[in-house]
Design a protein around this motif. Structure first.
Motif, PDB file in Angstrom:
ATOM      1  N   MET A   1       0.876  -1.292   0.073  1.00  0.00           N
ATOM      2  CA  MET A   1       0.033   0.003  -0.079  1.00  0.00           C
ATOM      3  C   MET A   1       0.929   1.343  -0.102  1.00  0.00           C
ATOM      4  N   LYS A   2       0.251   2.414  -0.779  1.00  0.00           N
ATOM      5  CA  LYS A   2       1.106   3.414  -0.848  1.00  0.00           C
ATOM      6  C   LYS A   2       1.259   4.046   0.492  1.00  0.00           C
ATOM      7  N   LYS A   3       0.405   4.159   1.220  1.00  0.00           N
ATOM      8  CA  LYS A   3       0.610   4.937   2.421  1.00  0.00           C
ATOM      9  C   LYS A   3       1.692   4.416   3.450  1.00  0.00           C
ATOM     10  N   PHE A   4       2.185   2.797   3.220  1.00  0.00           N
ATOM     11  CA  PHE A   4       3.276   2.516   4.015  1.00  0.00           C
ATOM     12  C   PHE A   4       4.812   2.473   3.282  1.00  0.00           C
ATOM     13  N   GLU A   5       4.684   3.070   2.136  1.00  0.00           N
ATOM     14  CA  GLU A   5       5.893   3.158   1.315  1.00  0.00           C
ATOM     15  C   GLU A   5       6.843   3.742   2.223  1.00  0.00           C
ATOM     16  N   GLY A   6       8.198   2.939   2.143  1.00  0.00           N
ATOM     17  CA  GLY A   6       8.981   3.426   2.786  1.00  0.00           C
ATOM     18  C   GLY A   6       9.201   3.199   4.529  1.00  0.00           C
ATOM     19  N   MET A   7       7.968   2.853   4.970  1.00  0.00           N
ATOM     20  CA  MET A   7       8.194   2.520   6.179  1.00  0.00           C
ATOM     21  C   MET A   7       8.544   0.916   6.808  1.00  0.00           C
ATOM     22  N   SER A   8       9.227   0.940   7.790  1.00  0.00           N
ATOM     23  CA  SER A   8      10.090  -0.339   8.067  1.00  0.00           C
ATOM     24  C   SER A   8       9.040  -1.344   8.694  1.00  0.00           C
ATOM     25  N   ASP A   9       9.407  -2.526   8.401  1.00  0.00           N
ATOM     26  CA  ASP A   9       8.569  -3.685   9.000  1.00  0.00           C
ATOM     27  C   ASP A   9       8.426  -3.420  10.556  1.00  0.00           C
ATOM     28  N   GLU A  10       9.549  -2.983  11.419  1.00  0.00           N
ATOM     29  CA  GLU A  10       9.215  -2.598  12.864  1.00  0.00           C
ATOM     30  C   GLU A  10       8.218  -1.465  12.943  1.00  0.00           C
ATOM     31  N   LYS A  11       8.136  -0.609  12.361  1.00  0.00           N
ATOM     32  CA  LYS A  11       7.289   0.353  12.190  1.00  0.00           C
ATOM     33  C   LYS A  11       5.765   0.026  11.953  1.00  0.00           C
ATOM     34  N   LEU A  12       5.742  -1.048  11.065  1.00  0.00           N
ATOM     35  CA  LEU A  12       4.299  -1.480  10.544  1.00  0.00           C
ATOM     36  C   LEU A  12       3.941  -2.237  11.715  1.00  0.00           C
ATOM     37  N   ALA A  13       4.925  -2.920  12.188  1.00  0.00           N
ATOM     38  CA  ALA A  13       4.149  -3.854  13.467  1.00  0.00           C
ATOM     39  C   ALA A  13       3.883  -3.225  14.635  1.00  0.00           C
ATOM     40  N   MET A  14       4.568  -2.031  15.136  1.00  0.00           N
ATOM     41  CA  MET A  14       3.834  -1.150  16.098  1.00  0.00           C
ATOM     42  C   MET A  14       2.674  -0.500  15.665  1.00  0.00           C
ATOM     43  N   LEU A  15       2.504   0.020  14.590  1.00  0.00           N
ATOM     44  CA  LEU A  15       1.121   0.557  13.987  1.00  0.00           C
ATOM     45  C   LEU A  15       0.080  -0.376  14.277  1.00  0.00           C
ATOM     46  N   TYR A  16       0.538  -1.748  13.916  1.00  0.00           N
ATOM     47  CA  TYR A  16      -0.742  -2.906  14.215  1.00  0.00           C
ATOM     48  C   TYR A  16      -0.952  -2.917  15.479  1.00  0.00           C
ATOM     49  N   VAL A  17       0.131  -2.923  16.328  1.00  0.00           N
ATOM     50  CA  VAL A  17      -0.208  -3.177  17.836  1.00  0.00           C
ATOM     51  C   VAL A  17      -1.081  -1.941  18.199  1.00  0.00           C
ATOM     52  N   LYS A  18      -0.764  -0.856  17.594  1.00  0.00           N
ATOM     53  CA  LYS A  18      -1.858   0.306  18.065  1.00  0.00           C
ATOM     54  C   LYS A  18      -3.129   0.252  17.319  1.00  0.00           C
ATOM     55  N   GLY A  19      -3.594  -0.720  16.519  1.00  0.00           N
ATOM     56  CA  GLY A  19      -4.746  -1.022  16.014  1.00  0.00           C
ATOM     57  C   GLY A  19      -4.972  -0.740  14.624  1.00  0.00           C
ATOM     58  N   ASP A  20      -3.879  -0.515  13.724  1.00  0.00           N
ATOM     59  CA  ASP A  20      -3.989  -0.168  12.501  1.00  0.00           C
ATOM     60  C   ASP A  20      -4.066  -1.750  11.769  1.00  0.00           C
ATOM     61  N   ASN A  21      -4.992  -2.386  11.345  1.00  0.00           N
ATOM     62  CA  ASN A  21      -5.005  -3.732  10.735  1.00  0.00           C
ATOM     63  C   ASN A  21      -4.384  -3.914   9.177  1.00  0.00           C
ATOM     64  N   SER A  22      -4.477  -2.597   8.689  1.00  0.00           N
ATOM     65  CA  SER A  22      -3.830  -2.573   7.500  1.00  0.00           C
ATOM     66  C   SER A  22      -2.506  -2.651   7.441  1.00  0.00           C
ATOM     67  N   ALA A  23      -1.920  -2.136   8.544  1.00  0.00           N
ATOM     68  CA  ALA A  23      -0.406  -2.145   8.596  1.00  0.00           C
ATOM     69  C   ALA A  23       0.096  -3.531   8.781  1.00  0.00           C
ATOM     70  N   PHE A  24      -0.766  -4.534   9.288  1.00  0.00           N
ATOM     71  CA  PHE A  24      -0.401  -5.934   9.219  1.00  0.00           C
ATOM     72  C   PHE A  24      -0.625  -6.640   8.173  1.00  0.00           C
ATOM     73  N   ASP A  25      -1.583  -6.159   7.257  1.00  0.00           N
ATOM     74  CA  ASP A  25      -1.754  -6.750   6.008  1.00  0.00           C
ATOM     75  C   ASP A  25      -0.372  -6.432   4.946  1.00  0.00           C
ATOM     76  N   GLU A  26      -0.058  -5.236   5.250  1.00  0.00           N
ATOM     77  CA  GLU A  26       1.306  -4.780   4.508  1.00  0.00           C
ATOM     78  C   GLU A  26       2.685  -5.676   4.890  1.00  0.00           C
ATOM     79  N   LEU A  27       2.376  -5.857   6.139  1.00  0.00           N
ATOM     80  CA  LEU A  27       3.782  -7.000   6.688  1.00  0.00           C
ATOM     81  C   LEU A  27       3.337  -8.052   6.050  1.00  0.00           C
ATOM     82  N   LEU A  28       2.377  -8.483   6.039  1.00  0.00           N
ATOM     83  CA  LEU A  28       2.078  -9.880   5.552  1.00  0.00           C
ATOM     84  C   LEU A  28       2.545 -10.138   4.258  1.00  0.00           C
TER      85      LEU A  28
END
Length: 199
Positions: free
Chosen positions: A1-28
């Motif tokens: 997803m474009k909104k996560f472009e350039g974001m690290s896996d670690e940052k995505l994991a922390m976003l998911y922990v805070k409730g952003d399910n689309s961050a987990f989809d990107e991690l997957l």
């Protein structure tokens, strides 16, 4: 997803922990192919690999939700460790049932080593055969030796990283690699297989 472009896996994991399910989809999306390839390499069975892959991500989700992940800059390393533990649980289960047959149909063609491809077709064919023979020999190794060879040469991990992932000492990892190489050389000699790549 474009909104996560350039974001690290670690940052995505922390976003998911805070409730952003689309961050987990990107991690997957980012990690599934590499992780599945590793699992498949270890278990030699697509259905089993699917099960272990799903089990791994259920555990990843649970651990993330319970705050068991800290942003260490090594998210892929962390989930590979979870997958390793799931694989070892599967091996223990299989051994307890006295079933240890790998799937003969698995040829690991999804593992490609671009460095062996040569511009000359003859050398290319020889190199393809060498890599096929190497994979076949690797598949004959005990699981612990096969795993360390895969992590070292295909994932290019250090022995320190391998020891952390597999939960053994660096000396044990080095020992497994040594025995793997000895066994591969022995099998190559026994079956008269040439393992030298063409330049």
């Amino acid at each position: 997803m474009k909104k996560f472009e350039g974001m690290s896996d670690e940052k995505l994991a922390m976003l998911y922990v805070k409730g952003d399910n689309s961050a987990f989809d990107e991690l997957l999306d980012r990690t599934q192919q590499k992780l599945f390839t590793y699992i498949m390499f270890m278990v030699h069975d697509h259905d089993v690999a699917d099960d272990i892959f799903q089990e791994t991500f259920v555990k990843v989700i649970t651990k993330l939700q319970h705050g068991e992940y800290e942003d260490s800059g090594k998210f892929m390393f962390w989930i590979t460790r979870i997958a390793h533990n799931c694989i070892m649980d599967w091996y223990r289960h299989v051994q307890s049932r006295h079933i240890s047959e790998p799937n003969a149909d698995n040829n690991l063609q999804n593992l490609q080593n671009a460095s062996v491809i040569d511009t000359y077709r003859e050398s290319e064919l020889i190199n393809e055969q060498v890599m096929t023979d190497v994979r076949r020999i690797m598949e004959s190794l005990p699981a612990s030796q096969r795993e360390v060879v895969y992590m070292r040469f295909y994932q290019q991990l250090s022995f320190k990283e391998i020891s952390e992932l597999t939960g053994v000492s660096i000396n044990t990892s080095l020992g497994r690699m040594r025995y793997a190489l000895l066994n591969m050389r022995r099998m190559a000699k026994q079956y008269n297989i040439e393992l030298a790549l063409q330049a």
